[in-house]
Scaffold this motif. Structure first.
Motif, PDB file in Angstrom:
ATOM      1  N   ASP A 107      14.877 -98.171 -31.892  1.00  0.00           N
ATOM      2  CA  ASP A 107      15.050 -97.279 -30.642  1.00  0.00           C
ATOM      3  C   ASP A 107      15.304 -97.959 -29.605  1.00  0.00           C
ATOM      4  N   VAL A 108      15.680 -97.368 -28.381  1.00  0.00           N
ATOM      5  CA  VAL A 108      15.665 -97.950 -27.032  1.00  0.00           C
ATOM      6  C   VAL A 108      15.014 -97.121 -26.350  1.00  0.00           C
ATOM      7  N   VAL A 109      13.957 -97.425 -25.662  1.00  0.00           N
ATOM      8  CA  VAL A 109      13.310 -96.676 -24.458  1.00  0.00           C
ATOM      9  C   VAL A 109      13.754 -97.235 -22.965  1.00  0.00           C
ATOM     10  N   SER A 110      14.592 -96.534 -22.329  1.00  0.00           N
ATOM     11  CA  SER A 110      15.103 -96.975 -20.902  1.00  0.00           C
ATOM     12  C   SER A 110      14.186 -96.606 -19.909  1.00  0.00           C
ATOM     13  N   VAL A 111      13.804 -97.485 -18.952  1.00  0.00           N
ATOM     14  CA  VAL A 111      12.948 -96.768 -17.951  1.00  0.00           C
ATOM     15  C   VAL A 111      13.538 -97.528 -16.493  1.00  0.00           C
ATOM     16  N   ARG A 112      13.644 -96.359 -15.781  1.00  0.00           N
ATOM     17  CA  ARG A 112      14.239 -96.640 -14.331  1.00  0.00           C
ATOM     18  C   ARG A 112      13.134 -96.214 -13.371  1.00  0.00           C
ATOM     19  N   LEU A 113      12.799 -97.409 -13.029  1.00  0.00           N
ATOM     20  CA  LEU A 113      11.710 -97.386 -11.751  1.00  0.00           C
ATOM     21  C   LEU A 113      12.485 -96.866 -10.394  1.00  0.00           C
ATOM     22  N   ASP A 114      11.778 -96.430  -9.423  1.00  0.00           N
ATOM     23  CA  ASP A 114      12.059 -96.188  -8.159  1.00  0.00           C
ATOM     24  C   ASP A 114      12.509 -97.555  -7.414  1.00  0.00           C
ATOM     25  N   HIS A 115      13.787 -97.643  -6.757  1.00  0.00           N
ATOM     26  CA  HIS A 115      13.979 -98.802  -6.231  1.00  0.00           C
ATOM     27  C   HIS A 115      13.328 -99.328  -5.121  1.00  0.00           C
ATOM     28  N   ALA A 116      12.945 -98.079  -4.548  1.00  0.00           N
ATOM     29  CA  ALA A 116      11.934 -98.656  -3.130  1.00  0.00           C
ATOM     30  C   ALA A 116      10.616 -98.687  -3.523  1.00  0.00           C
ATOM     31  N   ALA A 117      10.062 -98.164  -4.664  1.00  0.00           N
ATOM     32  CA  ALA A 117       8.738 -98.057  -4.912  1.00  0.00           C
ATOM     33  C   ALA A 117       8.396 -98.446  -6.246  1.00  0.00           C
ATOM     34  N   PRO A 118       8.927 -99.468  -6.927  1.00  0.00           N
ATOM     35  CA  PRO A 118       8.815 -99.775  -8.383  1.00  0.00           C
ATOM     36  C   PRO A 118       7.404 -99.564  -8.857  1.00  0.00           C
ATOM     37  N   ASP A 119       6.353-100.000  -8.213  1.00  0.00           N
ATOM     38  CA  ASP A 119       5.118-100.076  -8.670  1.00  0.00           C
ATOM     39  C   ASP A 119       4.509 -98.285  -8.875  1.00  0.00           C
ATOM     40  N   ASP A 120       5.270 -97.286  -8.126  1.00  0.00           N
ATOM     41  CA  ASP A 120       4.897 -96.012  -8.324  1.00  0.00           C
ATOM     42  C   ASP A 120       5.235 -95.435  -9.635  1.00  0.00           C
ATOM     43  N   LEU A 121       4.707 -95.674 -10.647  1.00  0.00           N
ATOM     44  CA  LEU A 121       5.025 -95.433 -12.134  1.00  0.00           C
ATOM     45  C   LEU A 121       5.123 -93.847 -12.313  1.00  0.00           C
ATOM     46  N   ALA A 122       4.625 -93.130 -11.192  1.00  0.00           N
ATOM     47  CA  ALA A 122       4.755 -91.639 -11.524  1.00  0.00           C
ATOM     48  C   ALA A 122       6.033 -91.351 -11.435  1.00  0.00           C
ATOM     49  N   ARG A 123       6.823 -92.151 -10.823  1.00  0.00           N
ATOM     50  CA  ARG A 123       8.221 -91.778 -10.119  1.00  0.00           C
ATOM     51  C   ARG A 123       9.305 -92.429 -11.288  1.00  0.00           C
ATOM     52  N   ALA A 124       8.789 -93.183 -12.317  1.00  0.00           N
ATOM     53  CA  ALA A 124       9.611 -93.624 -13.233  1.00  0.00           C
ATOM     54  C   ALA A 124      10.141 -92.575 -14.254  1.00  0.00           C
ATOM     55  N   ARG A 125      11.468 -92.687 -14.565  1.00  0.00           N
ATOM     56  CA  ARG A 125      12.154 -92.006 -15.545  1.00  0.00           C
ATOM     57  C   ARG A 125      12.227 -92.694 -16.852  1.00  0.00           C
ATOM     58  N   VAL A 126      11.999 -91.891 -17.838  1.00  0.00           N
ATOM     59  CA  VAL A 126      12.194 -92.409 -19.176  1.00  0.00           C
ATOM     60  C   VAL A 126      13.214 -91.675 -20.021  1.00  0.00           C
ATOM     61  N   ARG A 127      14.046 -92.603 -20.845  1.00  0.00           N
ATOM     62  CA  ARG A 127      14.980 -91.897 -21.737  1.00  0.00           C
ATOM     63  C   ARG A 127      14.791 -92.773 -23.094  1.00  0.00           C
ATOM     64  N   HIS A 128      14.838 -91.851 -24.005  1.00  0.00           N
ATOM     65  CA  HIS A 128      14.512 -92.468 -25.393  1.00  0.00           C
ATOM     66  C   HIS A 128      15.589 -92.285 -26.268  1.00  0.00           C
ATOM     67  N   HIS A 129      16.192 -93.439 -26.665  1.00  0.00           N
ATOM     68  CA  HIS A 129      17.375 -93.348 -27.570  1.00  0.00           C
ATOM     69  C   HIS A 129      16.941 -93.805 -28.962  1.00  0.00           C
ATOM     70  N   ARG A 130      16.779 -92.904 -29.832  1.00  0.00           N
ATOM     71  CA  ARG A 130      16.308 -92.751 -31.204  1.00  0.00           C
ATOM     72  C   ARG A 130      17.561 -93.266 -32.089  1.00  0.00           C
ATOM     73  N   GLY A 131      17.019 -94.223 -32.990  1.00  0.00           N
ATOM     74  CA  GLY A 131      18.184 -94.670 -33.852  1.00  0.00           C
ATOM     75  C   GLY A 131      19.365 -95.341 -33.639  1.00  0.00           C
ATOM     76  N   VAL A 132      19.286 -96.355 -32.666  1.00  0.00           N
ATOM     77  CA  VAL A 132      20.615 -96.817 -32.283  1.00  0.00           C
ATOM     78  C   VAL A 132      21.167 -97.882 -33.226  1.00  0.00           C
ATOM     79  N   TYR A 133      20.526 -98.539 -34.102  1.00  0.00           N
ATOM     80  CA  TYR A 133      20.899 -99.339 -34.896  1.00  0.00           C
ATOM     81  C   TYR A 133      20.452 -98.843 -36.387  1.00  0.00           C
ATOM     82  N   VAL A 134      21.521 -98.952 -37.331  1.00  0.00           N
ATOM     83  CA  VAL A 134      21.224 -98.657 -38.795  1.00  0.00           C
ATOM     84  C   VAL A 134      21.260 -99.791 -39.539  1.00  0.00           C
TER      85      VAL A 134
END
Length: 134
Positions: A107-134
């Motif tokens: 799997d790949v878990v992609s995390v986008r942190l806020d550009h202006a406040a990357p340490d504010d993890l409450a603003r992080a956006r997570v996308r989960h890509h399951r089964g990316v490689y067989v």
């Protein structure tokens, strides 16, 4: 190099962003009920970001984190070469284990942190890509 530069090294922003993303991804995996078995498992051949158990399924997770606008989704930075390396590293990891798994998923878990406040993890956006490689 000046004495001031030696005494105050420039912060490693890229490393810091990566660690934040891996923290977010590990918390995300735990929230799914997974057991995180390894974080940043390293060999001389490379590193697995997360190794987790989803019941009887072993999940090898590549974490991609960005705090910039370079990619819409950080998963775009995962290349076929990287996926092949993950598979090789998973074999090395498995060789040192006694447990057998019903299935292995990448799997790949992609995390986008806020550009202006990357340490504010409450603003992080997570996308989960399951089964990316067989």
């Amino acid at each position: 190099m000046s004495a001031q530069a030696r005494d105050h090294p420039r912060p490693d922003r890229r490393g810091h962003i990566g660690r934040l993303g891996e923290d977010v991804a590990a918390d995300y995996a735990t929230s799914l009920g997974w057991t995180v078995l390894e974080r940043n498992w390293r060999t001389r051949y490379g590193e697995l970001d997360l190794v987790a158990a989803d019941g009887s399924v072993l999940v090898i997770v590549e974490v991609k984190t960005r705090a910039s606008r370079t990619y819409d989704d950080p998963v775009m930075a995962v290349t076929p070469v990287k996926l092949t390396r993950m598979r090789r590293l998973a074999r090395v990891w498995l060789a040192g284990q006694d447990r057998r798994w019903s299935q292995i998923r990448f799997d790949v878990v992609s995390v986008r942190l806020d550009h202006a406040a990357p340490d504010d993890l409450a603003r992080a956006r997570v996308r989960h890509h399951r089964g990316v490689y067989v």
